[in-house]
Design an enzyme around this catalytic site. Sequence first.
Site, PDB file in Angstrom:
ATOM      1  N   LYS A  13      -1.157  -9.407   3.172  1.00  0.00           N
ATOM      2  CA  LYS A  13      -0.359  -8.882   4.284  1.00  0.00           C
ATOM      3  C   LYS A  13      -1.202  -7.888   5.058  1.00  0.00           C
ATOM      4  O   LYS A  13      -1.915  -7.088   4.455  1.00  0.00           O
ATOM      5  CB  LYS A  13       0.910  -8.204   3.755  1.00  0.00           C
ATOM      6  CG  LYS A  13       1.706  -7.452   4.831  1.00  0.00           C
ATOM      7  CD  LYS A  13       3.101  -7.115   4.371  1.00  0.00           C
ATOM      8  CE  LYS A  13       3.292  -5.788   3.711  1.00  0.00           C
ATOM      9  NZ  LYS A  13       2.900  -4.597   4.522  1.00  0.00           N
TER      10      LYS A  13
ATOM     11  N   ASP B 183      -1.020  -6.241  -0.112  1.00  0.00           N
ATOM     12  CA  ASP B 183      -1.258  -5.536   1.145  1.00  0.00           C
ATOM     13  C   ASP B 183      -2.749  -5.301   1.336  1.00  0.00           C
ATOM     14  O   ASP B 183      -3.430  -4.860   0.403  1.00  0.00           O
ATOM     15  CB  ASP B 183      -0.571  -4.164   1.080  1.00  0.00           C
ATOM     16  CG  ASP B 183       0.464  -3.979   2.166  1.00  0.00           C
ATOM     17  OD1 ASP B 183       0.431  -4.715   3.167  1.00  0.00           O
ATOM     18  OD2 ASP B 183       1.310  -3.079   2.000  1.00  0.00           O
TER      19      ASP B 183
ATOM     20  N   ASP C 171       0.844  -1.203   0.000  1.00  0.00           N
ATOM     21  CA  ASP C 171       0.000   0.000   0.000  1.00  0.00           C
ATOM     22  C   ASP C 171       0.883   1.259   0.000  1.00  0.00           C
ATOM     23  O   ASP C 171       0.377   2.378  -0.057  1.00  0.00           O
ATOM     24  CB  ASP C 171      -1.017  -0.003   1.154  1.00  0.00           C
ATOM     25  CG  ASP C 171      -0.372  -0.019   2.524  1.00  0.00           C
ATOM     26  OD1 ASP C 171       0.867  -0.144   2.616  1.00  0.00           O
ATOM     27  OD2 ASP C 171      -1.116   0.080   3.530  1.00  0.00           O
ATOM     28  N   SER C 172       2.216   1.047  -0.025  1.00  0.00           N
ATOM     29  CA  SER C 172       3.138   2.162  -0.277  1.00  0.00           C
ATOM     30  C   SER C 172       2.812   2.803  -1.623  1.00  0.00           C
ATOM     31  O   SER C 172       3.264   3.910  -1.907  1.00  0.00           O
ATOM     32  CB  SER C 172       4.588   1.673  -0.259  1.00  0.00           C
ATOM     33  OG  SER C 172       4.743   0.542  -1.094  1.00  0.00           O
TER      34      SER C 172
ATOM     35  N   GLU D 145      -1.150  -5.259   8.714  1.00  0.00           N
ATOM     36  CA  GLU D 145      -0.354  -4.673   9.789  1.00  0.00           C
ATOM     37  C   GLU D 145      -1.026  -4.964  11.115  1.00  0.00           C
ATOM     38  O   GLU D 145      -2.248  -4.839  11.231  1.00  0.00           O
ATOM     39  CB  GLU D 145      -0.258  -3.147   9.607  1.00  0.00           C
ATOM     40  CG  GLU D 145       0.537  -2.756   8.374  1.00  0.00           C
ATOM     41  CD  GLU D 145       0.642  -1.247   8.184  1.00  0.00           C
ATOM     42  OE1 GLU D 145       0.329  -0.488   9.119  1.00  0.00           O
ATOM     43  OE2 GLU D 145       1.051  -0.845   7.081  1.00  0.00           O
TER      44      GLU D 145
ATOM     45  N   GLU E 142       9.419  -4.191  10.265  1.00  0.00           N
ATOM     46  CA  GLU E 142       9.856  -2.905   9.697  1.00  0.00           C
ATOM     47  C   GLU E 142      10.466  -2.026  10.785  1.00  0.00           C
ATOM     48  O   GLU E 142       9.857  -1.824  11.849  1.00  0.00           O
ATOM     49  CB  GLU E 142       8.661  -2.185   9.037  1.00  0.00           C
ATOM     50  CG  GLU E 142       9.081  -0.837   8.443  1.00  0.00           C
ATOM     51  CD  GLU E 142       8.077  -0.210   7.483  1.00  0.00           C
ATOM     52  OE1 GLU E 142       7.030  -0.829   7.205  1.00  0.00           O
ATOM     53  OE2 GLU E 142       8.355   0.908   7.016  1.00  0.00           O
TER      54      GLU E 142
HETATM   55  O1  KIV Z   1       3.570  -1.086   1.590  1.00  0.00           O
HETATM   56  C1  KIV Z   1       4.734  -1.497   1.501  1.00  0.00           C
HETATM   57  O2  KIV Z   1       5.427  -1.303   0.502  1.00  0.00           O
HETATM   58  C2  KIV Z   1       5.288  -2.214   2.628  1.00  0.00           C
HETATM   59  C3  KIV Z   1       6.777  -2.303   2.693  1.00  0.00           C
HETATM   60  C4  KIV Z   1       7.293  -1.174   3.498  1.00  0.00           C
HETATM   61  C5  KIV Z   1       7.228  -3.595   3.212  1.00  0.00           C
HETATM   62  O3  KIV Z   1       4.572  -2.643   3.486  1.00  0.00           O
END
Ligand code: KIV
Length: 271
Positions: free
Chosen positions: A119, A90, A51-52, A121, A188
Amino acid sequence: MSIQTSISQLTLPTLRKMKQERQPIVALTAYDYSFACLLDHSGVDIILVGDSLGMVIQGHQTTIPVSMEDMLYHTSIVSRGVERALLVMDMPFMSYLNTERALDNATDALQQAGAHMVKLEGGLDQIPIVEALSRHEIPVCAHIGLKPQSILKTGHYRVQGRSAQAAKKMIEEAAALEKAGADILLLECVPKMLAAEISANSEIPVIGIGAGNACDGQILVLHDLLGITPGKAPKFAKNFMQGNADIQTAIRTYVDDVRSRKFPAEEHSFN
Ligand code: KIV
């Protein structure tokens, strides 16, 4: 009837074997088809549609505005370029608010977008969600340490787990998430000794970003590797375009440097 699996799609058991054999796992983010092809052909083991993308693709200040629709779109276009790597999507902010929502959204990630894993958090609060996903055979990567989706509460992106109390909590979180069924842990911005301890005590692969070189694998945001993220690059990032003639060579150098544990070096790690 014979069932033919695709060429050599990397599986979770293979990643576990790599951990056992101490062969570092290489992960990198991607957001489109062309880069997905390039990463896949360069030997990247895990491709994360992070989600970056909210920051490096969409130009937002944080990852908070990213929607499920955005994630499904980018994951589906990345999936068309992936033959070998494990593709992780994500789960964006609020998409795993409760078990029902998490299951619905993770199902879309796998069925509509072609992801192999999701993924999310979170620490102990997310245990029921991880258990539910795992019970329904949905592979999960649990992201702990610095959690960018918490930015509006924390107000900063800082190294996590520095005090003895915070380190103990993170060790407990890692163990609980593994017990709940997480298949991969992502750490992280964690001091390298703490990350080493968590990796040594986990049966599942531990992938680090800003977590030292004793993790079972490493991940970077593609734009940091290419040196094109606007603004100041984080300490843990390395611009692999420096000293390499083209993007292909920069990505192959990253793959080789992670495999040989040359990256991350001391200057990319936290104590
Ligand atoms: O969103 C993302 O790119 C991430 C990385 C920082 C691992 O979660």
